[in-house]
Design a protein around this motif. Structure first.
Motif, mmCIF file in Angstrom:
data_model
loop_
_atom_site.group_PDB
_atom_site.id
_atom_site.type_symbol
_atom_site.label_atom_id
_atom_site.label_comp_id
_atom_site.label_asym_id
_atom_site.label_seq_id
_atom_site.Cartn_x
_atom_site.Cartn_y
_atom_site.Cartn_z
ATOM 1 N N PHE A 103 16.978 9.098 8.860
ATOM 2 C CA PHE A 103 18.295 9.618 9.231
ATOM 3 C C PHE A 103 19.049 8.592 10.061
ATOM 4 C CE2 PHE A 103 21.122 12.119 12.044
ATOM 5 C CZ PHE A 103 21.896 12.737 11.062
ATOM 6 N N GLY A 104 20.330 8.429 9.724
ATOM 7 C CA GLY A 104 21.172 7.516 10.487
ATOM 8 C C GLY A 104 20.561 6.134 10.583
ATOM 9 N N LYS A 105 20.509 5.599 11.801
ATOM 10 C CA LYS A 105 19.904 4.293 12.047
ATOM 11 C C LYS A 105 18.642 4.423 12.893
ATOM 12 C CE LYS A 105 22.790 0.795 12.518
ATOM 13 N NZ LYS A 105 23.830 -0.120 13.053
ATOM 14 N N ASN A 106 17.974 5.581 12.740
ATOM 15 C CA ASN A 106 16.766 5.829 13.533
ATOM 16 C C ASN A 106 15.686 4.776 13.311
ATOM 17 O OD1 ASN A 106 17.926 8.098 14.590
ATOM 18 N ND2 ASN A 106 16.692 9.569 13.442
ATOM 19 N N MET A 107 15.634 4.229 12.118
ATOM 20 C CA MET A 107 14.561 3.277 11.829
ATOM 21 C C MET A 107 14.684 2.018 12.682
ATOM 22 S SD MET A 107 12.948 2.432 8.107
ATOM 23 C CE MET A 107 14.250 1.355 7.515
ATOM 24 N N GLU A 108 15.899 1.715 13.133
ATOM 25 C CA GLU A 108 16.084 0.564 14.013
ATOM 26 C C GLU A 108 15.348 0.736 15.343
ATOM 27 O OE1 GLU A 108 20.275 -1.670 12.941
ATOM 28 O OE2 GLU A 108 20.272 -0.149 14.524
ATOM 29 N N LYS A 109 15.078 1.983 15.713
ATOM 30 C CA LYS A 109 14.437 2.256 16.996
ATOM 31 C C LYS A 109 12.921 2.044 16.949
ATOM 32 C CE LYS A 109 17.918 5.860 17.785
ATOM 33 N NZ LYS A 109 18.144 7.322 17.954
ATOM 34 N N ILE A 110 12.375 1.866 15.762
ATOM 35 C CA ILE A 110 10.932 1.676 15.637
ATOM 36 C C ILE A 110 10.605 0.211 15.913
ATOM 37 C CG2 ILE A 110 8.952 1.822 14.081
ATOM 38 C CD1 ILE A 110 10.466 3.996 12.538
ATOM 39 N N PRO A 111 9.819 -0.094 16.922
ATOM 40 C CA PRO A 111 9.558 -1.489 17.299
ATOM 41 C C PRO A 111 8.632 -2.192 16.305
ATOM 42 C CG PRO A 111 8.309 0.002 18.700
ATOM 43 C CD PRO A 111 9.180 0.868 17.842
ATOM 44 N N ALA A 112 9.152 -3.191 15.627
ATOM 45 C CA ALA A 112 8.367 -3.919 14.621
ATOM 46 C C ALA A 112 7.185 -4.656 15.246
ATOM 47 C CB ALA A 112 9.264 -4.894 13.872
ATOM 48 N N LYS A 113 7.288 -5.006 16.542
ATOM 49 C CA LYS A 113 6.221 -5.799 17.176
ATOM 50 C C LYS A 113 4.901 -5.034 17.223
ATOM 51 C CE LYS A 113 7.313 -4.470 21.957
ATOM 52 N NZ LYS A 113 7.675 -4.977 23.300
ATOM 53 N N LYS A 114 4.961 -3.710 17.173
ATOM 54 C CA LYS A 114 3.729 -2.931 17.196
ATOM 55 C C LYS A 114 2.898 -3.124 15.933
ATOM 56 C CE LYS A 114 5.022 0.737 20.414
ATOM 57 N NZ LYS A 114 3.977 0.347 21.387
ATOM 58 N N PHE A 115 3.528 -3.689 14.898
ATOM 59 C CA PHE A 115 2.835 -3.865 13.627
ATOM 60 C C PHE A 115 2.535 -5.336 13.342
ATOM 61 C CE2 PHE A 115 5.785 -0.252 13.484
ATOM 62 C CZ PHE A 115 4.856 0.776 13.423
ATOM 63 N N LYS A 116 2.590 -6.144 14.391
ATOM 64 C CA LYS A 116 2.215 -7.552 14.253
ATOM 65 C C LYS A 116 0.723 -7.746 14.524
ATOM 66 C CE LYS A 116 6.545 -8.682 13.598
ATOM 67 N NZ LYS A 116 7.027 -9.009 12.228
#
Length: 868
Positions: A62-75
């Motif tokens: 929804f909306g731009k919610n995915m931007e709030k997910i921190p990509a660094k947690k999946f490094k």
């Protein structure tokens, strides 16, 4: 494909980040309490999909919610862990631990022992198997898998420029994990090769093969048994210790493998996709060691090059015009079986006969099984995101893409072999594509060809989905002609953005209706208003802004500017989101129909077309015939109309009327009725023509006369009647005396992904249409799984009812019922006309949610009707 001795490890998994785990793999797989700090999980599932299911991240689409997910947690690496119990009987068998797909590398421990490391499990599309017979125990066993995420330069799962990327880059165990038990010898890679007598179609020969793998050091003698319908054959086989043997049942040794009057497998609308069942078993001293069961189809695929060097495909000796669209899995790879079933039902309902997989999609065989069962051809192959630096994340070769180093070539050659041996028995797969925008490095292509010679000579292979016209430099800098296999005979010349109807009929050197266009489209496909509201927050619904663009594609496709301009120029400036969404459906329909129809008309020189795309990986505004909520848009019904196997159509290039016949039989004594109406609903022209046409043909039957003094916007109504004067087809067009004009001389700064428009057709007179109230009645007929509702929609007034939208929704939820199968929608009614429309919906919706029919349209007085 099933086996009696397989246990899929799907439930009772736990997931946690390595940042929060201090234990080693030995410790985790020995004895550890996973009850508190680990997330419950199922496999297959990516890391992010599991976190979303556990509501760590809410409503990411929804909306731009995915931007709030921190990509660094999946490094960092993430741990998957599960427990399983084995009986004494199973624990004493040979046990093979199999992984169908891990993205991207992994270390695996079982009961305190390291089973595999990142050298053993390396690559998203490798299928791996490990003998763990000496590591499993009676009772509880603990399996721990440390998944290492893909890095820039890895040949991972990707979405190119179709949409935003998932923050975890789909890291995780995204395909099945299973335990395969046998008594020493396993049956692997079963395959049925079918050869059809193409002259008569009255017989076919089967060649059945499989690998027998002896997992012990002893030589084992056994009996390989084969059952197929009434056929029961067997042979005694000797398999040496720690070796693999390929065994075949051929017609030379077993004459019963020549099938008389076989039930052939045919693509959608050309016949029934008949399937046969095969059972294989290997017995040692009368006891089964292993078995395999699969369904296959008897069909033969061929190809040809036409006079202009374009490739076409042949099924069972018949040239087949490929009418397809591009498939993608869900962005988090969380498609359910029901969701896939609904989508393939949509493909069939739209009269399409093909999906293209740019990438090997699917968590398992479900997608491929459904295509087998529904007669949907599959073009399977690698994705182009490994061929472009911005997506792969490392420098690429301008001709061969990113797979260029010896170790990369070895990895991907083995990955390819894993995929084709996994999928090759599916009759729906009619071609393999080892390259997308580019072609493989010669060293890699040679390895691919070796795999084909060894494992599958039954299908044509493509070195690229581009080739013809690549000298124009639209997609790649280099011409796509292999030094080994020449040109693929396919073309990939766009367009990918707004394109008016006349283009498809008149363009002769780019994406027009000739050859096989492997990916193309007339532009973005904005969904209906209901879906827009599900993905866009209320405070961003209007005007179109950056939140809308976040749900578009990437790069050149992140904006709706071209579609907005086309709507404004053709239909008038949208007054709000409601007006814009509805006008978008008219535009979707108007642009999609002629693309498919033009290829239908040009059967003699056109061999295939793939609409880019079919579906969406997440809620978006572009490249879709239905959206992520399974809501069809105007393009859906346009494709359905255009791909009807027998119908009349209007040629935007020469203003002629054509009859298309996809069937394998001639058509005699039919009648075409052609009528033209002005914007005031006045009939200004009428003609009836007796027509016949040959099988698999398109025929020009009439040219519209010069209609002087016609209004700027006018209508064309086409009806087809059979020899009993029954209407068997209809097609309705809105046209303009002001023609679309394309700017072929436009100079692009980057790459010419479409041909701009200099002048637009004008339909603004549609606003002069008088409001119309429709009368509606219905009956409900119960079927086995679905209920069929038959509506009679009547326009008893003096004006054309334009672009009628029928929507079925739940009274309780207020939401559209999906999947929905109207036999026609977004249609128009002439004055005094009644149209019968059939709707098929699952029975449960009639019971659970009191469906409501909602009728709207361009000049339709809104109406609701409760079904009871």
């Amino acid at each position: 494909m099933d086996t009696i001795n397989i246990l899929k490890l799907r439930d009772n998994w736990r997931l946690q980040s390595s940042e929060k785990i201090n234990n080693t793999g030995v410790e985790i797989s020995s004895e550890i309490d996973l009850s508190n700090d680990w997330y419950p999980a199922q496999v297959p599932s990516t890391v992010l999909a599991t976190l979303v299911k556990n509501e760590v991240y809410k409503d990411p689409y929804f909306g731009k919610n995915m931007e709030k997910i921190p990509a660094k947690k999946f490094k960092v690496s993430w741990w998957y862990c599960t427990e399983f119990n084995l009986s004494h009987e199973l624990a004493n068998k040979t046990c093979l631990l199999g992984f169908d797909g891990i993205n991207y590398k992994a270390n695996v421990w079982l009961n305190g022992s390291l089973i595999a490391n990142t050298k053993d499990i390396n690559g998203a599309f490798r299928r791996t198997r490990f003998d763990i017979s000496d590591k499993v125990s009676v009772g509880k066993n603990i399996l721990a898998v440390e998944v290492i995420p893909p890095r820039p330069g890895d040949f991972s799962i990707g979405y190119v420029d179709w949409n935003q990327y998932p923050p975890d880059n789909n890291m995780g165990i995204f395909r099945n994990v299973s335990l395969h038990f046998n008594n020493g010898v396993s049956i692997d890679k079963p395959f049925v090769e079918t050869k059809v007598d193409l002259k008569t179609l009255k017989s076919a020969k089967l060649n059945i093969s499989a690998e027998l793998c002896n997992h012990s050091s002893d030589t084992i003698s056994g009996v390989l048994k084969c059952y197929c319908g009434s056929i029961s054959i067997e042979k005694t086989v000797l398999v040496y210790g720690n070796s693999t043997l390929t065994e075949e049942f051929t017609v030379n040794d077993f004459p019963e493998l020549k099938i008389i009057n076989p039930d052939l497998w045919w693509p959608n609308n050309l016949g029934d996709p008949k399937l046969y069942e095969l059972d294989l078993s290997f017995e040692i001293n009368g006891e089964p060691s292993d078995s395999k069961n699969l369904e296959f189809g008897i069909r033969e695929v061929g190809d040809y090059m036409n006079e202009d060097g374009h490739r076409g495909f042949i099924i069972n000796g018949k040239n087949v015009l490929i009418k397809g669209a591009g498939w993608t899995d869900d962005l988090f790879l969380q498609d359910t079986e029901e969701f896939i079933e609904n989508q393939i039902a949509y493909v069939k309902h739209m009269n399409l006969n093909c999906i293209r997989l740019e990438g090997f999609w699917g968590k398992d065989h479900k997608l491929y099984d459904l295509c087998d069962q529904n007669g949907i051809l599959i073009m399977a192959g690698w994705s182009c995101h490994w061929e472009h630096e911005q997506y792969l994340g490392k420098p690429i070769d301008p001709k061969y893409g990113g797979i260029i180093e010896p170790d990369e070539i070895e990895l991907m050659a083995q990955s390819w072999e894993d995929q084709i041996t996994w999928l090759r028995y599916h009759p729906s797969i009619f071609t393999w594509s080892v390259g997308s925008d580019m072609m493989p490095h010669p060293d890699l292509e040679r390895k691919y060809i070796e795999s084909f010679k060894k494992y599958d000579t039954t299908r044509p292979y493509l070195n690229s989905t581009g080739g013809v016209g690549s000298d124009q430099g639209i997609i790649t800098e280099s011409e796509i002609i292999s030094e080994i296999s020449g040109s693929s005979g396919m073309k990939m010349l766009g367009p990918y953005a707004y394109t008016p109807p006349v283009y498809w009929y008149t363009n002769k050197h780019l994406g027009g209706a000739y050859g096989f266009n492997t990916e193309t489209c007339p532009g973005a496909n904005v969904p209906p208003l209901e879906s827009i509201k599900k993905m866009i927050p209320n405070d961003h619904l209007w005007p179109v802004d950056e939140v809308w663009e976040y749900h578009c594609g990437l790069n050149d496709f992140k904006s709706l500017d071209r579609i907005i301009k086309a709507i404004n120029e053709r239909f008038g400036i949208a007054t709000g989101v409601d007006d814009f969404a509805f006008k978008a459906q008219i535009l979707n329909y108007e642009l999609m129909r002629p693309m498919f129809e033009a290829f239908q008309v040009n059967k003699s020189i056109a061999t295939g077309i793939v609409q880019w795309m079919l579906n969406s990986a997440w809620p978006r505004m572009c490249w879709q015939l239905y959206d992520a909520y399974l809501k069809p848009n105007g393009a859906f019904y346009a494709a359905k109309k255009a791909c009807e196997p027998l119908h009349l159509l209007y040629h935007y290039g020469d203003e002629g009327i054509y009859l298309v016949n996809d069937h394998f039989s001639d058509v005699f004594n039919h009648r075409a009725q052609i009528k033209v109406f002005d914007i005031n609903s006045k009939e200004v022209f009428s003609e009836n023509i007796e027509i016949s046409c040959k099988a698999e043909s398109s025929s020009h039957i009439f040219n519209l006369p010069d209609l002087k003094d016609i209004t700027t916007t006018y209508f064309l109504d086409l009806r087809l009647y059979d020899q009993n004067n029954k209407e068997v087809g209809n097609n309705f067009y809105w046209l303009s005396t002001r023609k679309d004009v394309l700017d072929y001389d436009f100079e692009f700064e980057d790459w010419p992904f479409h041909t701009p428009t200099k002048e637009y057709a004008d339909y603004k007179e549609l606003h002069k249409l008088e409001p119309v109230s429709l009368k509606t009645s219905y009956t409900i007929q119960d079927k086995s799984e679905n209920s069929e509702v038959v509506f009679n929609i009547t326009n008893s007034e003096r004006h054309i009812a334009f672009f009628i939208d029928l929507n079925i929704s739940g009274e309780k939820t207020g939401q559209s019922i999906v999947p929905v199968f109207w036999d026609d929608n977004y249609f128009s009614l002439l004055p005094g006309e009644t149209k019968m429309i059939k709707l098929s919906i699952p029975k449960k919706y009639l019971v659970d949610d009191n469906p409501m029919l909602k009728i709207s349209g361009w000049n339709i007085k809104y109406k609701e009707l409760k079904l009871s």
